[in-house]
Design a protein around this motif. Structure first.
Motif, PDB file in Angstrom:
ATOM      1  N   VAL A   1       1.136 -18.949  43.146  1.00 49.05           N
ATOM      2  CA  VAL A   1       1.053 -19.273  41.719  1.00 49.05           C
ATOM      3  C   VAL A   1       0.140 -18.236  41.058  1.00 49.05           C
ATOM      4  O   VAL A   1      -1.080 -18.317  41.179  1.00 49.05           O
ATOM      5  CB  VAL A   1       0.500 -20.694  41.483  1.00 49.05           C
ATOM      6  CG1 VAL A   1       0.524 -21.022  39.988  1.00 49.05           C
ATOM      7  CG2 VAL A   1       1.298 -21.730  42.261  1.00 49.05           C
ATOM      8  N   PRO A   2       0.708 -17.262  40.371  1.00 44.06           N
ATOM      9  CA  PRO A   2      -0.125 -16.239  39.723  1.00 44.06           C
ATOM     10  C   PRO A   2      -0.865 -16.793  38.514  1.00 44.06           C
ATOM     11  O   PRO A   2      -0.315 -17.583  37.746  1.00 44.06           O
ATOM     12  CB  PRO A   2       0.896 -15.177  39.279  1.00 44.06           C
ATOM     13  CG  PRO A   2       2.142 -15.468  40.054  1.00 44.06           C
ATOM     14  CD  PRO A   2       2.139 -16.951  40.250  1.00 44.06           C
ATOM     15  N   GLY A   3      -2.092 -16.358  38.342  1.00 43.61           N
ATOM     16  CA  GLY A   3      -2.859 -16.734  37.158  1.00 43.61           C
ATOM     17  C   GLY A   3      -3.723 -17.962  37.380  1.00 43.61           C
ATOM     18  O   GLY A   3      -3.239 -18.987  37.861  1.00 43.61           O
ATOM     19  N   LEU A   4      -5.002 -17.860  37.008  1.00 44.16           N
ATOM     20  CA  LEU A   4      -5.947 -18.951  37.238  1.00 44.16           C
ATOM     21  C   LEU A   4      -5.535 -20.220  36.501  1.00 44.16           C
ATOM     22  O   LEU A   4      -5.570 -21.315  37.062  1.00 44.16           O
ATOM     23  CB  LEU A   4      -7.347 -18.521  36.795  1.00 44.16           C
ATOM     24  CG  LEU A   4      -8.446 -19.587  36.930  1.00 44.16           C
ATOM     25  CD1 LEU A   4      -8.592 -20.015  38.387  1.00 44.16           C
ATOM     26  CD2 LEU A   4      -9.774 -19.061  36.384  1.00 44.16           C
ATOM     27  N   VAL A   5      -5.137 -20.102  35.234  1.00 41.69           N
ATOM     28  CA  VAL A   5      -4.747 -21.288  34.467  1.00 41.69           C
ATOM     29  C   VAL A   5      -3.566 -21.986  35.132  1.00 41.69           C
ATOM     30  O   VAL A   5      -3.533 -23.222  35.254  1.00 41.69           O
ATOM     31  CB  VAL A   5      -4.403 -20.909  33.014  1.00 41.69           C
ATOM     32  CG1 VAL A   5      -3.797 -22.110  32.279  1.00 41.69           C
ATOM     33  CG2 VAL A   5      -5.642 -20.423  32.282  1.00 41.69           C
ATOM     34  N   ASN A   6      -2.594 -21.214  35.583  1.00 43.23           N
ATOM     35  CA  ASN A   6      -1.430 -21.802  36.243  1.00 43.23           C
ATOM     36  C   ASN A   6      -1.799 -22.483  37.554  1.00 43.23           C
ATOM     37  O   ASN A   6      -1.271 -23.550  37.881  1.00 43.23           O
ATOM     38  CB  ASN A   6      -0.372 -20.727  36.496  1.00 43.23           C
ATOM     39  CG  ASN A   6       0.171 -20.137  35.216  1.00 43.23           C
ATOM     40  OD1 ASN A   6       0.381 -20.851  34.237  1.00 43.23           O
ATOM     41  ND2 ASN A   6       0.379 -18.839  35.202  1.00 43.23           N
TER      42      ASN A   6
ATOM     43  N   VAL B   1      12.033 -16.983  43.574  1.00 43.14           N
ATOM     44  CA  VAL B   1      11.256 -17.056  42.339  1.00 43.14           C
ATOM     45  C   VAL B   1      11.533 -18.401  41.682  1.00 43.14           C
ATOM     46  O   VAL B   1      12.619 -18.655  41.155  1.00 43.14           O
ATOM     47  CB  VAL B   1      11.599 -15.891  41.397  1.00 43.14           C
ATOM     48  CG1 VAL B   1      10.790 -16.010  40.106  1.00 43.14           C
ATOM     49  CG2 VAL B   1      11.300 -14.558  42.078  1.00 43.14           C
ATOM     50  N   ALA B   2      10.533 -19.266  41.737  1.00 47.01           N
ATOM     51  CA  ALA B   2      10.592 -20.575  41.089  1.00 47.01           C
ATOM     52  C   ALA B   2       9.884 -20.440  39.737  1.00 47.01           C
ATOM     53  O   ALA B   2      10.205 -19.540  38.963  1.00 47.01           O
ATOM     54  CB  ALA B   2       9.955 -21.645  41.966  1.00 47.01           C
ATOM     55  N   SER B   3       8.929 -21.277  39.458  1.00 47.33           N
ATOM     56  CA  SER B   3       8.231 -21.243  38.168  1.00 47.33           C
ATOM     57  C   SER B   3       7.071 -22.227  38.224  1.00 47.33           C
ATOM     58  O   SER B   3       7.095 -23.190  39.007  1.00 47.33           O
ATOM     59  CB  SER B   3       9.197 -21.646  37.042  1.00 47.33           C
ATOM     60  OG  SER B   3       8.498 -21.875  35.835  1.00 47.33           O
ATOM     61  N   ALA B   4       6.078 -22.001  37.375  1.00 46.97           N
ATOM     62  CA  ALA B   4       5.037 -23.016  37.208  1.00 46.97           C
ATOM     63  C   ALA B   4       5.643 -24.312  36.687  1.00 46.97           C
ATOM     64  O   ALA B   4       5.064 -25.392  36.837  1.00 46.97           O
ATOM     65  CB  ALA B   4       3.965 -22.507  36.246  1.00 46.97           C
TER      66      ALA B   4
ATOM     67  N   GLY C   1       2.888 -17.986  24.470  1.00 43.60           N
ATOM     68  CA  GLY C   1       1.805 -17.689  25.409  1.00 43.60           C
ATOM     69  C   GLY C   1       0.523 -18.450  25.212  1.00 43.60           C
ATOM     70  O   GLY C   1      -0.563 -17.884  25.430  1.00 43.60           O
ATOM     71  N   PRO C   2       0.548 -19.750  24.816  1.00 45.05           N
ATOM     72  CA  PRO C   2      -0.711 -20.466  24.594  1.00 45.05           C
ATOM     73  C   PRO C   2      -1.514 -20.666  25.875  1.00 45.05           C
ATOM     74  O   PRO C   2      -2.729 -20.870  25.816  1.00 45.05           O
ATOM     75  CB  PRO C   2      -0.251 -21.813  24.022  1.00 45.05           C
ATOM     76  CG  PRO C   2       1.130 -22.002  24.568  1.00 45.05           C
ATOM     77  CD  PRO C   2       1.714 -20.618  24.599  1.00 45.05           C
ATOM     78  N   LEU C   3      -0.860 -20.616  27.019  1.00 42.90           N
ATOM     79  CA  LEU C   3      -1.557 -20.788  28.298  1.00 42.90           C
ATOM     80  C   LEU C   3      -1.815 -19.452  28.984  1.00 42.90           C
ATOM     81  O   LEU C   3      -2.192 -19.400  30.148  1.00 42.90           O
ATOM     82  CB  LEU C   3      -0.730 -21.700  29.218  1.00 42.90           C
ATOM     83  CG  LEU C   3      -0.459 -23.102  28.677  1.00 42.90           C
ATOM     84  CD1 LEU C   3       0.378 -23.902  29.657  1.00 42.90           C
ATOM     85  CD2 LEU C   3      -1.762 -23.831  28.371  1.00 42.90           C
ATOM     86  N   GLY C   4      -1.616 -18.365  28.226  1.00 42.08           N
ATOM     87  CA  GLY C   4      -1.825 -17.040  28.796  1.00 42.08           C
ATOM     88  C   GLY C   4      -0.518 -16.412  29.230  1.00 42.08           C
ATOM     89  O   GLY C   4       0.473 -17.091  29.465  1.00 42.08           O
ATOM     90  N   THR C   5      -0.525 -15.096  29.316  1.00 36.14           N
ATOM     91  CA  THR C   5       0.661 -14.344  29.681  1.00 36.14           C
ATOM     92  C   THR C   5       0.302 -13.305  30.724  1.00 36.14           C
ATOM     93  O   THR C   5      -0.721 -12.630  30.610  1.00 36.14           O
ATOM     94  CB  THR C   5       1.256 -13.633  28.444  1.00 36.14           C
ATOM     95  OG1 THR C   5       1.541 -14.606  27.444  1.00 36.14           O
ATOM     96  CG2 THR C   5       2.523 -12.900  28.802  1.00 36.14           C
ATOM     97  N   LEU C   6       1.140 -13.184  31.745  1.00 35.30           N
ATOM     98  CA  LEU C   6       0.964 -12.152  32.758  1.00 35.30           C
ATOM     99  C   LEU C   6       2.084 -11.139  32.634  1.00 35.30           C
ATOM    100  O   LEU C   6       3.185 -11.449  32.180  1.00 35.30           O
ATOM    101  CB  LEU C   6       0.972 -12.763  34.158  1.00 35.30           C
ATOM    102  CG  LEU C   6      -0.192 -13.674  34.531  1.00 35.30           C
ATOM    103  CD1 LEU C   6       0.019 -14.242  35.936  1.00 35.30           C
ATOM    104  CD2 LEU C   6      -1.517 -12.928  34.483  1.00 35.30           C
ATOM    105  N   GLY C   7       1.813  -9.908  33.057  1.00 35.75           N
ATOM    106  CA  GLY C   7       2.840  -8.895  33.085  1.00 35.75           C
ATOM    107  C   GLY C   7       3.726  -9.052  34.305  1.00 35.75           C
ATOM    108  O   GLY C   7       3.301  -9.571  35.343  1.00 35.75           O
TER     109      GLY C   7
ATOM    110  N   PRO D   1       5.511 -18.275  38.819  1.00 35.98           N
ATOM    111  CA  PRO D   1       4.776 -17.714  37.685  1.00 35.98           C
ATOM    112  C   PRO D   1       4.827 -18.618  36.474  1.00 35.98           C
ATOM    113  O   PRO D   1       5.752 -19.402  36.302  1.00 35.98           O
ATOM    114  CB  PRO D   1       5.526 -16.401  37.413  1.00 35.98           C
ATOM    115  CG  PRO D   1       6.925 -16.673  37.869  1.00 35.98           C
ATOM    116  CD  PRO D   1       6.807 -17.616  39.029  1.00 35.98           C
ATOM    117  N   GLY D   2       3.809 -18.499  35.635  1.00 35.53           N
ATOM    118  CA  GLY D   2       3.860 -19.116  34.320  1.00 35.53           C
ATOM    119  C   GLY D   2       4.574 -18.174  33.364  1.00 35.53           C
ATOM    120  O   GLY D   2       5.393 -17.346  33.783  1.00 35.53           O
TER     121      GLY D   2
END
Length: 264
Positions: A232-237, A139-142, A206-212, A184-185
């Motif tokens: 990379v989960p999430g379209l914005v990310n 598990v890394a990160s955006a 969460g200005p760029l969106g939040t995922l569960g 993930p973001g």
């Protein structure tokens, strides 16, 4: 009775780690649950035993300490468990100025996010290579895709995880071992509370969106079994990660600093 395949999940007491443990139980894995806090893991183990008949081993260990990984591996060896999947999820971040954040905390971030992850992977991958099967989900990160002013050590540690994982993805695929970096973001977990101990951050609002955490876990697992190097989960990310290489460094630094700065 067939011996169950086992997955070792670090940071399993909450958040993405807990969700991945639940998902892997549904997929038929036995579990080695690792975190500092044992009580949440014991409750989780009982729940999964009742729901799925999942055998679980609970290991209380501080992976950021010098003896943390050794503690985990002693338990695995003593029980003669073959680990078919490693999920390196344990990690933390801190927001604030590099010159003001405690040195011990920043070095501890490197110990957990980088050293422990590398040590556990090195301990378990040779067995996977010998059996010609296995999975590693790091598990890394955006945050891994760019430098991070005001969270400099965290961003750098996750850049290591991304680079390390992508290299192993290529290196181990010919041995039947799949490796993915989950990036993930901002996710609904306890991460923000720990990271904002010294300074808050606009990003935690969460200005760029939040995922569960459950959605992130499911996307990460799905990408891993499909053999994707990076998830990379999430379209914005995903769009952001795609744009980063084409963005001038000075602009990247200013944008990232803005989001990492306190909004108070």
């Amino acid at each position: 009775m067939r011996t169950p395949k086992y997955a070792l999940v670090t940071g399993a007491s909450s958040g993405i780690g807990r969700e991945l443990a639940e998902l892997l139980a549904r997929e038929g894995y036995g579990l080695v649950l690792v975190a500092r806090r044992t009580e949440p893991m014991r409750l989780l183990a009982e729940k999964l035993q009742q729901a799925h008949g999942t055998p679980s081993v609970v290991v209380g260990a501080d992976l950021g300490s010098p003896e943390g990984v050794a503690t985990v591996m002693r338990e695995v060896t003593a029980r003669q468990l073959e680990i078919d999947m490693l999920v390196n999820n344990a990690g933390f971040g801190l927001a604030g100025s590099f010159s003001e954040l405690p040195a011990e905390s920043q070095l501890g971030m490197i110990d957990l996010n980088v050293r422990a992850l590398t040590a556990l992977t090195r301990a378990l991958v040779p067995g996977m290579v010998a059996r010609r099967r296995g999975y590693v989900l790091n598990v890394a990160s955006a945050a891994a895709f760019q430098p991070g002013p005001l969270m400099s050590v965290y961003y750098a540690s996750k850049a290591y995880v991304l680079s390390f994982s992508a290299a192993l993805h290529e290196e181990l695929r010919e041995h039947g071992v799949k490796v993915s970096a989950l990036c993930p973001g901002y996710t609904e977990t306890e991460f923000a509370a720990r990271a904002s101990e010294h300074q808050g951050s606009r990003l935690f609002n969460g200005p760029l969106g939040t995922l569960g955490a459950r959605e992130v876990a499911e996307l990460g697992y799905r990408g891993l079994v499909r053999g994707r190097a990076v998830v990379v989960p999430g379209l914005v990310n995903r769009v952001t990660a795609w744009l980063v290489p084409f963005t001038p460094l000075a602009l990247k630094l200013r944008i990232t600093r803005y989001f990492n700065a306190s909004d108070s």
